[in-house]
Design an enzyme around this catalytic site. Structure first.
Site, PDB file in Angstrom:
ATOM      1  N   TYR A 159     -20.270  62.099  94.716  1.00  0.00           N
ATOM      2  CA  TYR A 159     -19.742  63.313  95.358  1.00  0.00           C
ATOM      3  C   TYR A 159     -18.947  64.155  94.359  1.00  0.00           C
ATOM      4  O   TYR A 159     -18.671  65.318  94.607  1.00  0.00           O
ATOM      5  CB  TYR A 159     -18.894  62.953  96.594  1.00  0.00           C
ATOM      6  CG  TYR A 159     -17.396  62.871  96.385  1.00  0.00           C
ATOM      7  CD1 TYR A 159     -16.803  61.735  95.856  1.00  0.00           C
ATOM      8  CD2 TYR A 159     -16.577  63.946  96.732  1.00  0.00           C
ATOM      9  CE1 TYR A 159     -15.432  61.674  95.663  1.00  0.00           C
ATOM     10  CE2 TYR A 159     -15.203  63.887  96.542  1.00  0.00           C
ATOM     11  CZ  TYR A 159     -14.637  62.750  96.005  1.00  0.00           C
ATOM     12  OH  TYR A 159     -13.264  62.694  95.813  1.00  0.00           O
ATOM     13  N   ARG A 160     -18.655  63.576  93.192  1.00  0.00           N
ATOM     14  CA  ARG A 160     -17.774  64.217  92.221  1.00  0.00           C
ATOM     15  C   ARG A 160     -17.772  63.306  91.008  1.00  0.00           C
ATOM     16  O   ARG A 160     -17.955  62.103  91.158  1.00  0.00           O
ATOM     17  CB  ARG A 160     -16.386  64.224  92.861  1.00  0.00           C
ATOM     18  CG  ARG A 160     -15.277  64.892  92.132  1.00  0.00           C
ATOM     19  CD  ARG A 160     -14.038  64.734  93.017  1.00  0.00           C
ATOM     20  NE  ARG A 160     -12.896  65.457  92.536  1.00  0.00           N
ATOM     21  CZ  ARG A 160     -11.705  65.429  93.119  1.00  0.00           C
ATOM     22  NH1 ARG A 160     -11.535  64.708  94.197  1.00  0.00           N
ATOM     23  NH2 ARG A 160     -10.702  66.120  92.639  1.00  0.00           N
ATOM     24  N   TYR A 205     -10.795  62.445  86.756  1.00  0.00           N
ATOM     25  CA  TYR A 205     -12.050  63.188  86.614  1.00  0.00           C
ATOM     26  C   TYR A 205     -12.023  64.107  85.384  1.00  0.00           C
ATOM     27  O   TYR A 205     -12.888  64.956  85.227  1.00  0.00           O
ATOM     28  CB  TYR A 205     -12.335  64.002  87.880  1.00  0.00           C
ATOM     29  CG  TYR A 205     -12.559  63.134  89.104  1.00  0.00           C
ATOM     30  CD1 TYR A 205     -13.754  62.433  89.261  1.00  0.00           C
ATOM     31  CD2 TYR A 205     -11.577  62.984  90.073  1.00  0.00           C
ATOM     32  CE1 TYR A 205     -13.964  61.621  90.374  1.00  0.00           C
ATOM     33  CE2 TYR A 205     -11.778  62.168  91.185  1.00  0.00           C
ATOM     34  CZ  TYR A 205     -12.979  61.490  91.330  1.00  0.00           C
ATOM     35  OH  TYR A 205     -13.186  60.686  92.419  1.00  0.00           O
TER      36      TYR A 205
END
Lengths: 134, 519
Positions: free
Chosen positions: B464-465, B91
C-alpha cells in the site's frame, strides 16, 4: 482566515505558567538585559517544537531515562547542557532522535531554545517543566 | 554530506539555480551546506541513505513562491522533491528518491485556513502537523475528531496524500480528502473537485466535481504539488466503547480476521481494528537485551516467556465502537459473542462518554511514543516498514504471517507485524527494527525487503506504500499487460512534466528525461 494556533501560542495550559514566570521575571530583571524575555521565548518554542517528545511522558524523555537515568531525562531540568551541544544535537540527531533542519527550526529559534535550556540558575525559579507532554 | 548534483546539471548551473531560488524565498530559506543536506537524509535508513542524497532544500512560505520555484526548476532543469513536513519515517522521511534532487520543504506553509464544525471539514496547508490541528481544535472547543497515525509528528496533508491511516471510523485518511489546490509541474495552479468553480460553496463537501476526478491522482504521485487540502473530520460521537482482546496463539489471527471481517464490512465495526503481535508493547517499553542476549531472532519459547510475564497474548486486538451508547452496547455484545466462541479470557472494555476526559476516548490524540520501538535492538536504532495489502481472510493472513515470520527468522530479525482491518482488505505492516550501525544486519534487512516484495507478489499481494529505496521494485510488481499502468503513469507524467522536474522516481514513475536513473 485562521492562523496556525502554534504561531500565537494559545495552548490552554500555558497561560498560568506564563503569568507566573512573568511575575518572577519582573522581580529579577535588571537594566537592559533581555535574558528573561529570551528565556520565555525559548521556553515557548521548546514546548511547541520539542515538547512532543521531551516533556514528561514523552518518547525522548523515556529514551533519556533509559540512557542517562531519570534525573537527567527532562531537558528543561538539566543544568549540564551547553548551547553548542543543544544546537549540534538538534541539527545532527542522536540515537533515535532525527535531525531537525533549518526550515522547520530556523537558527534564531534554535538559539532561543538553546538559551532556554542552558539558562542560569537565577532564571530557573519559575520552572514549570514538570507539566506533561502535550 | 557533500554536494551531489542532479544528474545532467553542472555545478555552475546548479549554483545559478540556487541563486534564483534565493531571489524568490530569501537566502535564509535555501539550505545547501553539508550539514543541511544531512538533515534531509533518511535518518533511519538501513545502510543505504547515501542512495538518496538531496543537493539542497528550499522552504517557501506561499503559493506564489511555490509557483516561482517550479518555474526556476524548469528553467534550470533542477528536480524538486516536495515534502510537507518530511516525517515519513520508515519510508524515507524527507529524503528524495533520486540523489541530487532539491527538497521542496513546505513546512513553513502551515496555516489552518478553515475549520467547519457544521459540515465537519478543514482546509489545510501542507505544513500543518497533527499536533497543530489537534491543539487548534482543542483550544477552540471544536467538536471534531481527527484520525491520527501511530507516530503523529508529521503532516496531516502529507499523511493523507501518502495514504496513511489512523484508528477512528475516519481512519482511511486518503478517503477523507475533499478538494485539493495543486501547483502543476509547469507552475499552473488548479483546484480539484468543486474547487474548479471559482465561487463554489461546496469545495470541501462534494469530492467528485464534474468530469474526471483528480484528487487521487495527486496521492503517492509526482504529478503536482499540493498546496491546500480539504479534509473531512469526524463529528465527536456521543460515546465510545473500546474492546481489547488478547489472543493466546499465533494462529489465532486467522479466526480473528474471519470473525471481524464480516462485522467490519457490515458496519457493526466502523473503525479499523488493529491486530498486532504483542511484542510491540514489550518492545516499546523495554529493550531486547533485558530479555534475551542470544543471536538470531527471538526464539518462540523466549517470546512466550516474555509475553507470559507481561500478561499478554501472542496478539492483541484493539477495536472501538463510536456512536450512541445503546447501539455500541448491542454491537459490543455481538463482537464479544464472536470472540467467546474461541477464547475464554476476559475482554477488556473501555467506555467513554461525551464530557469525560479525552484520554481513553478513542479520539485521535497525537503522540510520538510509537517511535520507542526503534530502541529495541540497542545501538542507534532504525526501522523500515513492509506493508502488503491482503484480502481480509484467514487463508491469506495466515499464509502471509507464517511466510513473513519465517523470512524474519532466516536473517535473525524479530517479527513485528500488525494487521489493520478495513472493510474488505487488511493492511499488514511489518516493521524491521535494526541497529543502523550494524552493517551486517542492515544489509540483511535490505535483502529481506526485496525477498518479501517478491514473496508477496507471487501470492498476488501488493504494497500500500513503500520506502523510497523500493519504489521501483514495488512498481514493477504491477505487471498486468507488460506494466501498462506504469506506462499510463509515465504518459501522464510526460504530458504534465516534460522537463521531469517533479519528484523523479516517486512510486516508480520516472519522467523520460530521467529514466536512465531507474535501477
Amino acid at each position: 482566515m485562521k492562523r496556525n494556533p502554534l504561531g500565537s501560542g494559545n495552548w490552554p495550559f500555558r497561560f498560568g505558567a506564563l503569568a507566573l514566570s512573568l511575575a518572577i521575571a519582573g522581580a529579577i530583571s535588571r537594566g537592559a538585559d533581555d535574558s528573561v524575555q529570551k528565556v520565555e521565548q525559548g521556553k515557548k518554542l521548546f514546548q511547541e517544537r520539542c515538547g512532543y517528545c521531551h516533556r514528561a511522558g514523552g518518547t525522548g524523555t523515556i529514551m533519556l531515562t533509559r540512557r542517562l537515568g531519570k534525573d537527567r531525562s527532562l531537558l528543561e531540568e538539566r543544568t549540564d547542557l551547553t548551547v553548542a551541544y543543544v544546537k549540534k544535537i538538534t541539527r545532527v540527531g542522536i540515537n533515535g532522535m532525527p535531525p531537525h533542519n533549518r526550515i522547520e527550526l530556523p537558527d534564531p529559534e534554535l538559539d532561543l531554545i538553546a538559551f532556554y535550556l542552558t539558562r542560569p540558575a537565577s532564571l530557573r525559579a519559575a520552572d514549570t517543566s514538570k507539566e506533561g507532554a502535550p | 554530506m557533500r554536494l551531489v548534483l542532479p544528474p545532467g546539471v553542472s555545478e555552475t548551473v546548479f549554483q545559478k539555480a540556487l541563486q534564483a531560488l534565493a531571489g524568490v524565498v530569501g537566502k535564509q530559506w535555501v539550505l545547501a551546506t553539508d550539514e543541511d543536506r544531512e538533515t534531509f537524509m533518511d535518518f533511519y535508513a538501513a545502510g543505504d541513505a547515501d542512495l538518496h542524497v538531496p543537493s539542497a532544500a528550499v522552504g517557501p512560505q506561499s503559493l506564489e513562491e511555490v509557483q516561482a520555484i517550479v518555474r526556476i526548476a524548469n528553467e534550470y532543469k533542477v528536480p524538486l522533491w516536495p515534502i510537507s513536513r518530511g516525517k515519513n519515517l520508515g519510508y524515507g522521511a524527507a529524503a528524495p528518491c533520486m540523489s541530487g534532487t532539491v527538497v521542496l520543504d513546505l513546512a513553513r506553509m502551515n496555516r489552518i485556513l478553515d475549520v467547519n464544525e457544521r459540515f465537519g471539514y478543514c482546509l489545510l496547508e501542507p505544513g500543518v502537523g497533527f499536533f497543530d490541528l489537534f491543539h487548534y481544535l482543542q483550544a477552540n472547543k471544536i467538536k471534531l475528531w481527527m484520525s491520527i497515525p501511530a507516530n503523529a509528528w508529521g503532516s496531516v496533508v502529507g499523511n493523507a496524500l501518502e495514504r496513511g491511516y489512523g484508528y477512528t471510523p475516519y481512519g482511511e485518511n486518503t478517503r477523507n480528502i475533499c478538494g485539493l489546490e495543486v501547483v502543476l509541474p509547469n507552475g499552473e495552479l488548479v483546484r480539484t473537485g468543486n474547487g474548479a468553480m471559482s465561487n463554489s460553496v461546496s469545495w470541501q463537501l462534494f469530492k467528485y466535481g464534474y468530469g474526471p476526478s483528480w484528487d487521487q491522482l495527486f496521492c503517492q504521485s509526482n504529478f503536482g504539488i499540493v498546496t491546500k487540502m480539504g479534509m473531512w473530520l469526524m463529528p465527536e460521537p456521543e460515546a465510545t466503547l473500546g474492546l481489547n482482546i488478547q489472543l493466546p496463539n499465533p494462529d489465532d489471527v486467522g479466526w480473528a480476521i474471519d470473525e471481524l471481517a464480516p462485522l467490519r464490512m457490515r458496519g457493526v465495526i466502523e473503525q479499523s481494528p488493529s491486530i498486532g503481535n504483542s511484542l510491540r508493547f514489550v518492545a516499546s517499553a523495554t529493550q531486547r537485551s533485558q530479555w534475551y542476549q542470544g543471536d538470531g531472532a527471538l526464539p518462540d519459547d523466549v517470546l512466550l516467556e516474555i509475553l507470559k510475564k507481561n500478561n499478554l497474548g501472542w496478539w492483541t486486538v484493539n477495536l472501538r465502537l463510536y456512536g450512541y451508547d445503546e447501539v455500541n452496547e448491542v454491537h459490543a455484545r455481538i463482537i464479544r459473542e464472536a470472540f467467546r466462541k474461541h477464547v475464554k479470557q476476559e475482554i477488556e472494555t473501555v467506555k467513554w462518554h461525551r464530557g469525560d476526559s479525552i484520554e481513553n476516548s478513542g479520539a485521535g490524540v497525537p503522540a510520538t511514543n510509537a517511535l520507542q520501538i526503534i530502541n529495541w535492538r540497542g545501538g542507534r536504532g532504525g526501522h523500515i516498514g513492509f506493508s502488503p495489502v491482503l484480502p481480509a481472510a484467514s487463508e491469506h493472513v495466515l499464509k502471509q504471517f507464517h511466510s513473513t515470520k519465517k523470512r524474519y527468522e532466516e536473517i535473525g530479525v524479530d517479527y513485528y507485524g500488525s494487521f489493520t482491518l478495513f472493510e474488505r482488505y487488511t493492511t499488514n505492516v511489518n516493521m524491521m527494527v535494526y541497529d543502523r550501525d550494524d552493517q551486517e544486519m542492515t544489509s540483511k534487512v535490505r535483502a529481506l525487503f526485496k525477498v518479501l516484495i517478491a514473496d508477496a507478489a507471487r501470492e498476488g499481494y501488493s504494497e500500500y506504500r513503500t520506502h523510497i529505496s523500493y519504489m521501483d521494485d514495488v512498481a514493477l510488481t504491477f505487471d498486468f499487460n507488460h506494466h501498462s499502468l506504469l506506462r499510463l503513469n509515465e504518459a501522464v507524467k510526460e504530458a504534465l512534466d516534460p522537463n521531469g522536474i517533479l519528484a523523479p522516481g516517486k512510486q516508480g514513475v520516472w519522467p523520460r528525461a530521467r529514466r536512465p536513473a531507474r535501477a
